[in-house]
Design a protein around this motif. Sequence first.
Motif, PDB file in Angstrom:
ATOM      1  N   GLU A 133       0.938  -1.029   0.003  1.00  0.00           N
ATOM      2  CA  GLU A 133      -0.068   0.130   0.251  1.00  0.00           C
ATOM      3  C   GLU A 133       0.792   1.020   0.141  1.00  0.00           C
ATOM      4  O   GLU A 133       0.267   2.219  -0.613  1.00  0.00           O
ATOM      5  CB  GLU A 133      -0.783  -0.173   1.299  1.00  0.00           C
ATOM      6  N   ALA A 134       2.442   1.070   0.966  1.00  0.00           N
ATOM      7  CA  ALA A 134       2.941   2.926   0.865  1.00  0.00           C
ATOM      8  C   ALA A 134       3.161   2.619  -0.410  1.00  0.00           C
ATOM      9  O   ALA A 134       3.710   3.731  -1.004  1.00  0.00           O
ATOM     10  CB  ALA A 134       4.237   1.680   1.434  1.00  0.00           C
ATOM     11  N   GLU A 135       3.487   1.133  -1.497  1.00  0.00           N
ATOM     12  CA  GLU A 135       4.323   1.546  -2.769  1.00  0.00           C
ATOM     13  C   GLU A 135       3.055   2.129  -3.803  1.00  0.00           C
ATOM     14  O   GLU A 135       2.938   2.068  -4.625  1.00  0.00           O
ATOM     15  CB  GLU A 135       4.568   0.786  -3.217  1.00  0.00           C
ATOM     16  N   SER A 136       1.664   2.185  -3.363  1.00  0.00           N
ATOM     17  CA  SER A 136       0.867   2.692  -4.489  1.00  0.00           C
ATOM     18  C   SER A 136       0.448   1.350  -5.148  1.00  0.00           C
ATOM     19  O   SER A 136      -0.131   1.159  -6.534  1.00  0.00           O
ATOM     20  CB  SER A 136       0.707   3.870  -4.715  1.00  0.00           C
ATOM     21  N   ALA A 137       1.342   0.278  -4.885  1.00  0.00           N
ATOM     22  CA  ALA A 137       0.628  -1.393  -4.840  1.00  0.00           C
ATOM     23  C   ALA A 137      -0.748  -2.569  -4.802  1.00  0.00           C
ATOM     24  O   ALA A 137      -1.159  -2.091  -3.888  1.00  0.00           O
ATOM     25  CB  ALA A 137       1.821  -1.929  -5.220  1.00  0.00           C
ATOM     26  N   ALA A 138      -1.221  -2.973  -6.019  1.00  0.00           N
ATOM     27  CA  ALA A 138      -2.443  -3.643  -5.554  1.00  0.00           C
ATOM     28  C   ALA A 138      -2.198  -4.851  -5.948  1.00  0.00           C
ATOM     29  O   ALA A 138      -2.936  -5.632  -5.394  1.00  0.00           O
ATOM     30  CB  ALA A 138      -3.389  -3.196  -7.072  1.00  0.00           C
ATOM     31  N   ALA A 139      -1.379  -5.252  -6.151  1.00  0.00           N
ATOM     32  CA  ALA A 139      -0.847  -6.563  -6.234  1.00  0.00           C
ATOM     33  C   ALA A 139       0.769  -7.562  -6.305  1.00  0.00           C
ATOM     34  O   ALA A 139       1.735  -6.315  -6.299  1.00  0.00           O
ATOM     35  CB  ALA A 139      -1.325  -7.171  -7.718  1.00  0.00           C
ATOM     36  N   LEU A 140       0.953  -8.474  -5.878  1.00  0.00           N
ATOM     37  CA  LEU A 140       2.421  -8.893  -5.346  1.00  0.00           C
ATOM     38  C   LEU A 140       2.790 -10.048  -6.435  1.00  0.00           C
ATOM     39  O   LEU A 140       1.842 -10.633  -6.516  1.00  0.00           O
ATOM     40  CB  LEU A 140       1.836  -9.836  -3.832  1.00  0.00           C
ATOM     41  N   ASN A 280      -6.600  -9.699 -15.728  1.00  0.00           N
ATOM     42  CA  ASN A 280      -7.970  -9.030 -17.023  1.00  0.00           C
ATOM     43  C   ASN A 280      -7.181  -7.765 -17.144  1.00  0.00           C
ATOM     44  O   ASN A 280      -8.121  -7.548 -17.897  1.00  0.00           O
ATOM     45  CB  ASN A 280      -9.007  -9.865 -17.189  1.00  0.00           C
ATOM     46  N   ARG A 281      -6.626  -7.034 -15.809  1.00  0.00           N
ATOM     47  CA  ARG A 281      -6.987  -5.692 -15.840  1.00  0.00           C
ATOM     48  C   ARG A 281      -4.761  -5.356 -15.693  1.00  0.00           C
ATOM     49  O   ARG A 281      -4.565  -5.823 -14.417  1.00  0.00           O
ATOM     50  CB  ARG A 281      -7.980  -5.033 -15.009  1.00  0.00           C
ATOM     51  N   VAL A 282      -4.424  -4.199 -16.088  1.00  0.00           N
ATOM     52  CA  VAL A 282      -3.655  -3.699 -14.969  1.00  0.00           C
ATOM     53  C   VAL A 282      -3.259  -3.201 -14.067  1.00  0.00           C
ATOM     54  O   VAL A 282      -4.602  -2.145 -13.613  1.00  0.00           O
ATOM     55  CB  VAL A 282      -2.755  -2.335 -16.157  1.00  0.00           C
ATOM     56  N   LEU A 283      -2.872  -3.900 -12.976  1.00  0.00           N
ATOM     57  CA  LEU A 283      -2.555  -3.806 -11.342  1.00  0.00           C
ATOM     58  C   LEU A 283      -0.450  -3.188 -11.402  1.00  0.00           C
ATOM     59  O   LEU A 283      -0.601  -3.513 -12.047  1.00  0.00           O
ATOM     60  CB  LEU A 283      -3.340  -4.355 -10.903  1.00  0.00           C
ATOM     61  N   PRO A 284      -0.586  -2.181 -10.307  1.00  0.00           N
ATOM     62  CA  PRO A 284       0.299  -1.703 -10.236  1.00  0.00           C
ATOM     63  C   PRO A 284       0.917  -3.303  -9.559  1.00  0.00           C
ATOM     64  O   PRO A 284       0.380  -3.461  -8.247  1.00  0.00           O
ATOM     65  CB  PRO A 284       0.617  -0.353  -9.182  1.00  0.00           C
ATOM     66  N   LEU A 285       2.114  -3.311 -10.209  1.00  0.00           N
ATOM     67  CA  LEU A 285       2.622  -4.402  -8.330  1.00  0.00           C
ATOM     68  C   LEU A 285       4.043  -4.440  -7.723  1.00  0.00           C
ATOM     69  O   LEU A 285       4.437  -2.941  -8.247  1.00  0.00           O
ATOM     70  CB  LEU A 285       3.218  -5.981  -9.638  1.00  0.00           C
ATOM     71  N   GLY A 286       3.597  -4.907  -6.719  1.00  0.00           N
ATOM     72  CA  GLY A 286       4.973  -4.509  -5.756  1.00  0.00           C
ATOM     73  C   GLY A 286       5.998  -4.424  -5.964  1.00  0.00           C
ATOM     74  O   GLY A 286       6.456  -4.879  -6.881  1.00  0.00           O
TER      75      GLY A 286
END
Length: 355
Positions: A133-140, A280-286
């Motif tokens: 969350e601190a990196e504004s990531a939504a997936a690992l 199926n959707r672009v998410l920011p990765l950690g």
Amino acid sequence: MTAFTDHLDLIGPDRTADGTVVAIVLVHNEANLLPAFLDHYRAAGASSDGIAFLIVDDRSDDGTADILAAAPDVTVLRPRDNSTYKEHKREWRSQALDRVAAGRWILAPDVDELLVWHGWPSRSLAELIGTLEAESAAALYTVMLDMYADAPLTDHVYHGGSLTDAFPFFDCPTLDPASTWMEQAPSRFRRNWPIPAMHVLGGMRQRLFSDEAPTAMARIARRLHRRWNHRPGSTAHVSAGLWRGLTRSRGAMPPLNLTKVPLVRWQTGLRFYGGAHAMNRVLPLGSERGVLLHFPITRGLEGLEYVTGRGQHADGSAYYRRLLGRAAVSPFYPGSRRLRSMSDLEQIFGTGGPA
């Protein structure tokens, strides 16, 4: 029974609101693995509220249903008569998560996968999520690591206790740089399943699937490909088709994708490809990786024969049929390493997991 989604009915109480994180799992006759699986993720924790397990029991008849019914943190779903794992597993996950997990962090491991990460077990799941969350990531971004024993697959039978004690070995990239390699996913695949764009391929099962050992040229090609694709700004993926041709042994099945994204902040409309191999959707990765300790063979010959006969996995369980043909073979080889602590996985954890 109460309708939960188009394909699934609710069996018993809905406890999905009780945990900070929702873990969705599809199971069929997993009584041997379920206790160790639940214990691992309960110990990982998410906060004082822990993890709420949402488990689809696909017609088990081995005592799995009794284990689930006795668990106070499990919500049990059951597929309707006209819904099958082979045809509808994607909908089972996505529709259930759309209903209960929008905006929440979810876990989507298979029951034979234990997620670990840098600092585990002293660094909790809540701390890992805090970093994301601190990196504004939504997936690992996560790599599957096949675990096995120094014994024929027929003797890979789990009788309880620690899974890593029963199956302590993995293919070590330091000892065998050709054991795994990295490629960019084909452009046609990325149009529908954009993350992760880079896939880690290979592993123990890939070795066993090959009718022949990789040629010297294939091993050299894999080493070069792996090295170049880990360099910042690498363009080696441009020739991914060429690399696939060079690195595949004659008669081998297509390379196994070891990449998964099993920890995600869920959004309505998200979908997994197959398991959690792509989305199926672009998410920011950690910026870091997780590792899924994967225990693919835990019921020996009987288990391989059962899964092959059931035919619910990809291509009619073609990979399991291939493994069944190698059941008398031990996966142990000179590139095997015993897992003694998380420090043994530092090279796999890495940082800056590729998007």
